[in-house]
Motif scaffolding. Structure first.
Motif, PDB file in Angstrom:
ATOM      1  N   GLU A  31       0.815  -1.215   0.000  1.00 32.92           N
ATOM      2  CA  GLU A  31       0.000   0.000   0.000  1.00 32.92           C
ATOM      3  C   GLU A  31       0.849   1.267   0.000  1.00 32.92           C
ATOM      4  OE1 GLU A  31      -2.481  -0.474   3.394  1.00 32.92           O
ATOM      5  OE2 GLU A  31      -3.624  -2.143   2.511  1.00 32.92           O
ATOM      6  N   GLU A  32       1.927   1.261   0.789  1.00 37.80           N
ATOM      7  CA  GLU A  32       2.792   2.438   0.865  1.00 37.80           C
ATOM      8  C   GLU A  32       3.523   2.689  -0.459  1.00 37.80           C
ATOM      9  OE1 GLU A  32       3.019   4.694   3.409  1.00 37.80           O
ATOM     10  OE2 GLU A  32       1.274   3.553   4.102  1.00 37.80           O
ATOM     11  N   LEU A  33       3.938   1.627  -1.129  1.00 41.86           N
ATOM     12  CA  LEU A  33       4.589   1.789  -2.437  1.00 41.86           C
ATOM     13  C   LEU A  33       3.618   2.379  -3.455  1.00 41.86           C
ATOM     14  CD1 LEU A  33       6.657  -1.524  -2.769  1.00 41.86           C
ATOM     15  CD2 LEU A  33       7.588   0.778  -2.542  1.00 41.86           C
ATOM     16  N   ALA A  92      12.999   0.997   4.813  1.00 44.45           N
ATOM     17  CA  ALA A  92      13.078   0.554   3.420  1.00 44.45           C
ATOM     18  C   ALA A  92      12.258   1.469   2.508  1.00 44.45           C
ATOM     19  CB  ALA A  92      12.591  -0.885   3.289  1.00 44.45           C
ATOM     20  N   LEU A  93      11.072   1.848   2.956  1.00 48.54           N
ATOM     21  CA  LEU A  93      10.211   2.715   2.147  1.00 48.54           C
ATOM     22  C   LEU A  93      10.828   4.099   1.947  1.00 48.54           C
ATOM     23  CD1 LEU A  93       6.806   1.690   3.737  1.00 48.54           C
ATOM     24  CD2 LEU A  93       7.426   1.383   1.327  1.00 48.54           C
ATOM     25  N   GLY A 143       3.483   6.274  -5.714  1.00 49.26           N
ATOM     26  CA  GLY A 143       3.385   6.456  -7.153  1.00 49.26           C
ATOM     27  C   GLY A 143       4.152   5.420  -7.945  1.00 49.26           C
ATOM     28  N   CYS A 144       4.710   4.408  -7.245  1.00 51.19           N
ATOM     29  CA  CYS A 144       5.413   3.323  -7.945  1.00 51.19           C
ATOM     30  C   CYS A 144       4.395   2.404  -8.625  1.00 51.19           C
ATOM     31  CB  CYS A 144       6.244   2.501  -6.971  1.00 51.19           C
ATOM     32  SG  CYS A 144       7.591   3.392  -6.187  1.00 51.19           S
ATOM     33  N   GLU A 145       4.827   1.759  -9.690  1.00 51.10           N
ATOM     34  CA  GLU A 145       3.964   0.751 -10.316  1.00 51.10           C
ATOM     35  C   GLU A 145       4.247  -0.590  -9.659  1.00 51.10           C
ATOM     36  OE1 GLU A 145       2.449  -1.075 -14.552  1.00 51.10           O
ATOM     37  OE2 GLU A 145       4.080   0.376 -14.553  1.00 51.10           O
ATOM     38  N   VAL A 146       3.320  -1.031  -8.836  1.00 50.87           N
ATOM     39  CA  VAL A 146       3.463  -2.266  -8.077  1.00 50.87           C
ATOM     40  C   VAL A 146       2.426  -3.257  -8.597  1.00 50.87           C
ATOM     41  CG1 VAL A 146       3.430  -3.314  -5.788  1.00 50.87           C
ATOM     42  CG2 VAL A 146       4.204  -0.953  -6.068  1.00 50.87           C
TER      43      VAL A 146
END
Length: 485
Positions: free
Chosen positions: A382-384, A455-456, A388-391
């Motif tokens: 959820e945080e990624l 890490a985030l 705005g990252c494509e996960v």
């Protein structure tokens, strides 16, 4: 399937185009001026296919991102050994220095790969009693009481009458499939199935058909057409049809659509072979894998396969099914007949970790680990997305792929994360299609909330640096939500 953004696709094609052009130019001039490029007269080139070109002209440039040795257990934090190259990454020289890094790459889903209060003492006792190896295959002198206990335990755990274990996960698929089906049979495989499944299917001699990744409607279409047409040339009915899917697809982090696939296979009388390498132990309320998670009765799955390398901190794999099936495989499977038996301490590690998951160690540690990995995985994903990252992938999956696309972003992301004490695994061709490179994050129950926050923060900083936030509107939406609060 991943839908690559238009601009990312354009720049990725352009980047690979440049690399291919310059790579072929170097090969051309190398064949003229360098003797080691020449092939002996009368011989065909031994290593001159596309994979060799890719290795020499693309992979070597970024090999340092894929071959980092470690000097510790693969826990939440690892010690990465520093190394360097003097010949443009063809060979590496290790140093005595290590680099403590947050581990986002190992398959240590439940945290059993490190020292454990319940498992480790029992493994040490087993090492002293049984030694480190049986030095034999299972059918000679390689079966101990531990192997038999594990087979009974794993069969009970997955809900099947019987099971057998192999010393290697890859060999579990690659040596079992050729014994289940052969000439005159039909294998229908998901387009993104693992390499071990591909190797086993090719080695079986059966006809192999592929359906679009995780699209049950296309599976039904392939089944219907294949049954109507029959075998090539003769058009006789197929002797046997096996549909092969994975519980969690290891490069996508997606669950297979098992309920729909079961309905289709029953309709067309096809067997189901389910690979649970990444789902067993890590998914489901009690860790029993994708069947439990998706509400599918294990009785509807004909052959269940899994590995012990991800959730149980050991090695090897298993096949579970009917008693008749397991008895048959034990008499014919090359992996069982000729492969070296699994090391007794490795077997004990699996037994002990399974007992923790089942709660048979007298504690609730197993339940807490399962809850922790589920919470960690969903929080991180959820945080990624908010960044705005494509996960890609599904909720609850411990595999969280971040799309990179451009070849220049593969080493940039990996190296910049390492500089900031975060070890990530980047994945490129041939493990993924050429245009769909990615960073594959594997979440563990051993990670704390503070670990994941750190890490985030690092990933966000690096993503800004290498322009990986393909959906910046998601970031703006999150800011607006915070203002409204």
């Amino acid at each position: 399937m991943v839908a690559i953004p238009y601009f990312a696709a354009l720049t990725t094609y352009f980047s690979y185009g440049l690399l291919f052009v310059f790579g072929h130019l170097r090969d051309f001039f190398g064949s003229i001026f360098r003797k080691d490029y020449s092939t002996p007269q009368g011989y065909a080139p031994l290593c001159r296919d596309f994979e060799d070109f890719y290795t020499r002209r693309l992979y070597y440039r970024i090999q340092d991102c894929f071959n980092r040795p470690i000097a510790s257990a693969p826990n939440a934090w690892i010690d990465v050994i520093e190394h360097y190259s003097k010949d443009t990454n063809k060979k590496f020289i290790r140093t005595e220095k290590t680099h403590p890094c947050l581990n986002l790459g190992s398959y240590n889903y439940l945290g059993f790969a490190a020292s454990d209060e319940y498992c480790t003492p029992r493994v040490i006792d087993t090492l002293q009693k049984f030694s480190q190896s049986t030095c034999s295959s299972r059918v000679d002198g390689g079966t101990t009481i531990l192997h038999e206990e594990l087979e009974t335990l794993i069969a009970r755990f997955v809900g099947k009458p019987a099971a057998m274990v192999y010393g290697m996960g890859f060999a579990t698929n690659s040596t079992t499939l050729p014994t289940l089906i052969g000439k005159g049979g039909l294998i229908i495989s998901d387009a993104l199935n693992h390499s071990s499944i591909v190797a086993g299917a090719r080695g079986s001699g059966a006809k192999v058909a592929v359906f679009r990744h995780n699209v049950p409607a296309h599976l039904e279409e392939v089944l219907r057409e294949s049954i109507a047409e029959g075998q090539p040339r003769t058009h006789r009915p197929w002797k046997k049809i096996i549909v092969i899917v994975e519980g969690i697809y290891s490069m996508e982090g997606e669950f297979c659509r098992l309920k729909e696939i079961v309905v289709i296979c029953k309709k067309y009388k096809a067997y189901i072979y389910l690979d649970e390498a990444h789902s067993i132990g890590a998914i489901g309320k009690t860790g029993r894998g994708v069947c439990e998670h998706l509400g599918v009765d294990p009785a509807n799955i004909d052959v269940m396969m899994g590995t012990f390398t991800k959730s149980f901190g050991s090695c090897g794999g298993y096949i579970a099914g009917s008693k008749e099936l397991i008895k048959y495989l034990k008499h014919i499977s090359p992996g069982h007949l000729y492969g070296t038996s699994m090391s007794p301490p490795a077997v004990q590690q699996i037994i002990s970790s399974l007992k923790v998951v089942l709660g048979e160690d007298g504690s609730d540690r197993g339940a807490r680990k399962l809850s922790q990995i589920r919470d960690n995985s969903n929080f991180f994903r959820e945080e990624l997305c908010k960044m705005g990252c494509e996960v890609i992938g599904d909720a609850d999956s411990p595999v969280v792929p971040i799309m990179l696309y451009n070849p220049a972003k593969i080493p940039a992301f990996s190296r910049e994360c390492l500089k900031r004490n975060v070890a990530v695994v980047t994945v490129a061709f041939p493990a993924t299609p050429l245009l769909l490179s990615r960073a594959r994050v594997c979440i563990s129950a051993a990670h704390t909330k503070e670990d994941l926050q750190q890490a985030l923060e690092v990933i966000s900083e690096v993503c800004d640096m290498v322009h990986l936030k393909y959906f910046p509107s998601a970031v703006e939406d999150e800011r607006q939500k915070k203002k409204l609060r």
